[in-house]
Design a protein around this motif. Structure first.
Motif, mmCIF file in Angstrom:
data_model
loop_
_atom_site.group_PDB
_atom_site.id
_atom_site.type_symbol
_atom_site.label_atom_id
_atom_site.label_comp_id
_atom_site.label_asym_id
_atom_site.label_seq_id
_atom_site.Cartn_x
_atom_site.Cartn_y
_atom_site.Cartn_z
ATOM 1 N N PHE A 188 106.642 7.284 -81.045
ATOM 2 C CA PHE A 188 107.548 6.401 -80.315
ATOM 3 C C PHE A 188 108.892 7.094 -80.095
ATOM 4 C CE2 PHE A 188 111.001 3.270 -80.700
ATOM 5 C CZ PHE A 188 110.662 2.365 -79.720
ATOM 6 N N HIS A 189 109.346 7.146 -78.859
ATOM 7 C CA HIS A 189 110.661 7.716 -78.556
ATOM 8 C C HIS A 189 111.612 6.571 -78.245
ATOM 9 C CE1 HIS A 189 113.895 10.193 -77.284
ATOM 10 N NE2 HIS A 189 113.168 11.289 -77.398
ATOM 11 N N PRO A 190 112.683 6.414 -79.029
ATOM 12 C CA PRO A 190 113.585 5.278 -78.834
ATOM 13 C C PRO A 190 114.284 5.254 -77.475
ATOM 14 C CG PRO A 190 114.448 6.779 -80.501
ATOM 15 C CD PRO A 190 113.071 7.247 -80.155
ATOM 16 N N CYS A 191 114.445 6.394 -76.823
ATOM 17 C CA CYS A 191 115.067 6.396 -75.493
ATOM 18 C C CYS A 191 114.184 5.676 -74.483
ATOM 19 C CB CYS A 191 115.308 7.820 -75.011
ATOM 20 S SG CYS A 191 116.664 8.659 -75.834
ATOM 21 N N ASP A 192 112.879 5.788 -74.671
ATOM 22 C CA ASP A 192 111.933 5.192 -73.741
ATOM 23 C C ASP A 192 111.338 3.889 -74.261
ATOM 24 O OD1 ASP A 192 112.231 7.584 -72.235
ATOM 25 O OD2 ASP A 192 110.708 8.550 -73.470
ATOM 26 N N GLY A 193 111.341 3.717 -75.585
ATOM 27 C CA GLY A 193 110.611 2.616 -76.202
ATOM 28 C C GLY A 193 111.300 1.268 -76.210
ATOM 29 N N PHE A 194 112.629 1.267 -76.118
ATOM 30 C CA PHE A 194 113.347 -0.002 -76.109
ATOM 31 C C PHE A 194 113.757 -0.338 -74.680
ATOM 32 C CE2 PHE A 194 114.238 1.138 -80.652
ATOM 33 C CZ PHE A 194 113.471 0.115 -81.188
ATOM 34 N N ASP A 195 113.128 -1.378 -74.146
ATOM 35 C CA ASP A 195 113.385 -1.768 -72.765
ATOM 36 C C ASP A 195 114.749 -2.466 -72.655
ATOM 37 O OD1 ASP A 195 113.072 -4.428 -73.591
ATOM 38 O OD2 ASP A 195 111.043 -4.584 -72.821
ATOM 39 N N ASP A 205 114.642 17.140 -78.803
ATOM 40 C CA ASP A 205 113.619 16.805 -79.785
ATOM 41 C C ASP A 205 113.540 17.899 -80.838
ATOM 42 O OD1 ASP A 205 113.070 14.558 -78.284
ATOM 43 O OD2 ASP A 205 111.324 15.427 -77.293
ATOM 44 N N ARG A 206 113.391 17.473 -82.073
ATOM 45 C CA ARG A 206 113.319 18.421 -83.187
ATOM 46 C C ARG A 206 111.926 18.345 -83.798
ATOM 47 N NH1 ARG A 206 117.217 17.181 -87.957
ATOM 48 N NH2 ARG A 206 115.464 15.948 -88.653
ATOM 49 N N GLU A 207 111.371 19.476 -84.165
ATOM 50 C CA GLU A 207 110.044 19.533 -84.770
ATOM 51 C C GLU A 207 110.089 20.026 -86.212
ATOM 52 O OE1 GLU A 207 107.379 18.312 -83.186
ATOM 53 O OE2 GLU A 207 108.606 17.890 -81.431
ATOM 54 N N ILE A 208 111.194 20.653 -86.627
ATOM 55 C CA ILE A 208 111.297 21.235 -87.967
ATOM 56 C C ILE A 208 112.539 20.674 -88.643
ATOM 57 C CG2 ILE A 208 111.614 23.397 -89.240
ATOM 58 C CD1 ILE A 208 110.131 24.801 -86.990
ATOM 59 N N PRO A 209 112.526 20.235 -89.875
ATOM 60 C CA PRO A 209 111.418 20.265 -90.830
ATOM 61 C C PRO A 209 110.403 19.144 -90.609
ATOM 62 C CG PRO A 209 113.326 19.297 -91.873
ATOM 63 C CD PRO A 209 113.742 19.711 -90.480
ATOM 64 N N TYR A 210 110.706 18.222 -89.702
ATOM 65 C CA TYR A 210 109.766 17.168 -89.316
ATOM 66 C C TYR A 210 110.117 16.744 -87.899
ATOM 67 C CZ TYR A 210 113.816 14.554 -90.959
ATOM 68 O OH TYR A 210 115.099 14.120 -91.155
ATOM 69 N N GLN A 211 109.172 16.109 -87.247
ATOM 70 C CA GLN A 211 109.390 15.652 -85.876
ATOM 71 C C GLN A 211 110.459 14.553 -85.876
ATOM 72 O OE1 GLN A 211 106.136 13.547 -83.871
ATOM 73 N NE2 GLN A 211 106.236 15.160 -82.338
ATOM 74 N N ASP A 212 111.452 14.691 -85.006
ATOM 75 C CA ASP A 212 112.545 13.731 -84.923
ATOM 76 C C ASP A 212 112.998 13.634 -83.472
ATOM 77 O OD1 ASP A 212 114.615 12.009 -85.531
ATOM 78 O OD2 ASP A 212 115.860 13.514 -86.506
ATOM 79 N N TRP A 213 112.865 12.442 -82.919
ATOM 80 C CA TRP A 213 113.283 12.192 -81.545
ATOM 81 C C TRP A 213 114.417 11.188 -81.588
ATOM 82 C CZ3 TRP A 213 107.713 11.113 -79.375
ATOM 83 C CH2 TRP A 213 106.980 12.298 -79.392
ATOM 84 N N ALA A 214 115.530 11.496 -80.937
ATOM 85 C CA ALA A 214 116.707 10.644 -81.053
ATOM 86 C C ALA A 214 117.434 10.496 -79.731
ATOM 87 C CB ALA A 214 117.663 11.226 -82.095
ATOM 88 N N CYS A 215 118.176 9.400 -79.641
ATOM 89 C CA CYS A 215 119.047 9.199 -78.494
ATOM 90 C C CYS A 215 120.221 8.327 -78.908
ATOM 91 C CB CYS A 215 118.300 8.607 -77.313
ATOM 92 S SG CYS A 215 117.525 7.048 -77.642
ATOM 93 N N SER A 216 121.244 8.352 -78.100
ATOM 94 C CA SER A 216 122.479 7.629 -78.369
ATOM 95 C C SER A 216 122.661 6.541 -77.320
ATOM 96 C CB SER A 216 123.655 8.619 -78.318
ATOM 97 O OG SER A 216 124.871 7.939 -78.467
ATOM 98 N N PHE A 217 123.097 5.376 -77.798
ATOM 99 C CA PHE A 217 123.379 4.235 -76.932
ATOM 100 C C PHE A 217 124.814 3.778 -77.189
ATOM 101 C CE2 PHE A 217 118.867 4.007 -78.032
ATOM 102 C CZ PHE A 217 118.258 3.799 -76.806
ATOM 103 N N ASP A 218 125.399 3.070 -76.247
ATOM 104 C CA ASP A 218 126.725 2.487 -76.420
ATOM 105 C C ASP A 218 126.627 0.979 -76.428
ATOM 106 O OD1 ASP A 218 128.171 4.894 -76.466
ATOM 107 O OD2 ASP A 218 128.236 4.973 -74.276
ATOM 108 N N SER A 219 127.561 0.363 -77.133
ATOM 109 C CA SER A 219 127.688 -1.089 -77.168
ATOM 110 C C SER A 219 129.078 -1.436 -76.678
ATOM 111 C CB SER A 219 127.487 -1.607 -78.589
ATOM 112 O OG SER A 219 127.808 -2.967 -78.654
#
Length: 138
Positions: free
Chosen positions: A2-9, A28-42
Protein backbone atom coordinates in the motif's frame (compact mmCIF):
# COMPACT_ATOMS: atom_id res chain seq x y z
CA UNK A 1 2.38 -2.87 -0.78
CA UNK A 2 0.00 0.00 0.00
CA UNK A 3 1.37 3.42 -0.97
CA UNK A 4 -0.13 6.21 1.15
CA UNK A 5 0.20 8.77 -1.66
CA UNK A 6 -2.16 6.71 -3.78
CA UNK A 7 -4.08 4.77 -1.13
CA UNK A 8 -5.91 7.55 0.68
CA UNK A 9 -8.56 9.06 -1.55
CA UNK A 10 -9.87 12.65 -1.19
CA UNK A 11 -12.57 11.50 1.29
CA UNK A 12 -9.94 9.97 3.59
CA UNK A 13 -7.73 13.05 3.36
CA UNK A 14 -10.70 15.34 4.03
CA UNK A 15 -11.67 13.28 7.09
CA UNK A 16 -8.18 13.91 8.48
CA UNK A 17 -8.21 17.64 7.70
CA UNK A 18 -5.59 17.20 5.01
CA UNK A 19 -5.96 19.65 2.16
CA UNK A 20 -6.72 18.38 -1.31
CA UNK A 21 -3.40 19.40 -2.84
CA UNK A 22 -1.10 16.81 -4.33
CA UNK A 23 0.97 14.94 -1.75
CA UNK A 24 4.74 15.18 -2.02
CA UNK A 25 6.01 11.69 -2.79
CA UNK A 26 9.35 10.71 -1.27
CA UNK A 27 11.76 8.41 -3.02
CA UNK A 28 10.82 4.80 -2.30
CA UNK A 29 13.29 3.04 -0.06
CA UNK A 30 14.07 -0.68 -0.20
CA UNK A 31 16.92 -0.94 2.36
CA UNK A 32 16.94 -1.87 5.24
CA UNK A 33 13.23 -2.50 4.53
CA UNK A 34 10.68 -1.35 1.99
CA UNK A 35 9.33 2.09 2.93
CA UNK A 36 7.02 4.23 0.82
CA UNK A 37 6.22 7.70 2.12
CA UNK A 38 4.62 10.98 1.22
CA UNK A 39 3.91 14.31 2.84
CA UNK A 40 0.53 16.01 3.17
CA UNK A 41 -0.49 19.44 4.49
CA UNK A 42 -3.34 20.36 6.79
CA UNK A 43 -4.94 23.78 6.84
CA UNK A 44 -6.79 23.66 10.17
CA UNK A 45 -4.80 23.45 12.32
CA UNK A 46 -1.76 24.08 10.17
CA UNK A 47 0.68 21.18 10.23
CA UNK A 48 2.48 18.84 7.89
CA UNK A 49 2.08 15.10 8.14
CA UNK A 50 4.22 12.35 6.64
CA UNK A 51 2.54 9.00 6.08
CA UNK A 52 4.57 5.93 5.23
CA UNK A 53 3.97 2.26 4.61
CA UNK A 54 6.90 0.26 5.95
CA UNK A 55 7.53 -3.47 5.55
CA UNK A 56 8.70 -3.98 9.11
CA UNK A 57 7.25 -5.44 12.29
CA UNK A 58 5.71 -3.16 14.92
CA UNK A 59 8.19 -4.65 17.42
CA UNK A 60 11.00 -2.82 15.57
CA UNK A 61 9.36 0.48 16.46
CA UNK A 62 8.34 -0.73 19.91
CA UNK A 63 11.96 -1.63 20.77
CA UNK A 64 13.55 1.52 19.29
CA UNK A 65 15.39 3.18 22.21
CA UNK A 66 15.26 6.58 20.46
CA UNK A 67 11.47 6.70 20.91
CA UNK A 68 9.46 7.55 24.02
CA UNK A 69 6.12 5.74 24.29
CA UNK A 70 3.22 8.14 24.81
CA UNK A 71 0.29 5.76 24.30
CA UNK A 72 -0.58 2.21 23.19
CA UNK A 73 -4.13 2.23 21.80
CA UNK A 74 -6.24 0.55 19.12
CA UNK A 75 -7.03 2.53 15.96
CA UNK A 76 -9.28 1.13 13.26
CA UNK A 77 -8.99 -2.33 14.81
CA UNK A 78 -5.17 -2.24 14.79
CA UNK A 79 -2.75 -1.90 17.66
CA UNK A 80 -1.24 1.57 17.45
CA UNK A 81 1.79 2.92 19.28
CA UNK A 82 2.15 6.66 19.72
CA UNK A 83 5.77 7.72 20.28
CA UNK A 84 7.63 10.97 20.68
CA UNK A 85 10.87 11.02 18.71
CA UNK A 86 12.64 14.01 20.28
CA UNK A 87 15.79 13.43 18.22
CA UNK A 88 13.77 13.99 15.05
CA UNK A 89 11.31 16.48 16.54
CA UNK A 90 8.33 14.41 15.53
CA UNK A 91 5.52 12.40 17.00
CA UNK A 92 4.88 9.04 15.40
CA UNK A 93 1.70 6.93 15.32
CA UNK A 94 2.63 3.41 14.22
CA UNK A 95 -0.33 1.26 13.13
CA UNK A 96 0.27 -2.50 13.14
CA UNK A 97 -0.67 -4.52 10.04
CA UNK A 98 1.06 -7.76 11.20
CA UNK A 99 3.92 -7.79 8.67
CA UNK A 100 4.00 -4.05 7.98
CA UNK A 101 3.40 -0.73 9.74
CA UNK A 102 1.55 2.37 8.63
CA UNK A 103 3.38 5.33 10.17
CA UNK A 104 1.89 8.78 10.61
CA UNK A 105 4.37 11.47 11.63
CA UNK A 106 3.65 15.02 12.70
CA UNK A 107 6.70 17.23 13.05
CA UNK A 108 7.03 19.83 15.74
CA UNK A 109 9.04 23.03 15.91
CA UNK A 110 7.14 24.15 12.81
CA UNK A 111 4.44 26.76 12.21
CA UNK A 112 1.54 26.09 14.56
CA UNK A 113 3.04 23.03 16.26
CA UNK A 114 5.81 23.75 18.74
CA UNK A 115 5.95 20.77 21.12
CA UNK A 116 5.45 17.01 21.30
CA UNK A 117 2.40 17.71 23.49
CA UNK A 118 0.85 19.42 20.45
CA UNK A 119 2.17 17.05 17.76
CA UNK A 120 1.27 13.71 19.40
CA UNK A 121 -2.49 14.34 19.65
CA UNK A 122 -2.44 15.47 16.00
CA UNK A 123 -0.63 12.30 14.85
CA UNK A 124 -3.13 10.15 16.75
CA UNK A 125 -6.07 12.16 15.40
CA UNK A 126 -4.90 11.72 11.80
CA UNK A 127 -4.56 7.96 12.39
CA UNK A 128 -8.05 7.81 13.90
CA UNK A 129 -9.55 9.95 11.13
CA UNK A 130 -8.13 7.78 8.34
CA UNK A 131 -8.80 4.56 10.29
CA UNK A 132 -12.08 3.87 8.46
CA UNK A 133 -10.11 4.09 5.20
CA UNK A 134 -7.32 1.68 6.20
CA UNK A 135 -6.62 -1.03 3.63
CA UNK A 136 -7.09 -4.67 4.64
CA UNK A 137 -3.34 -5.14 4.52
CA UNK A 138 -0.25 -3.19 3.57
Amino acid sequence: MFHPCDGFDPDARAAAGIDDGEPVKFEDREIPYQDWACSFDSDDPYFGVVVSSAAKLLSKTENDARLTLVEDTPVGGHRTLLHDFPGGLQCLASVDFDTAVLEIMVMYKQVGVETADEACPLALKVAQDVGPYFPEHL
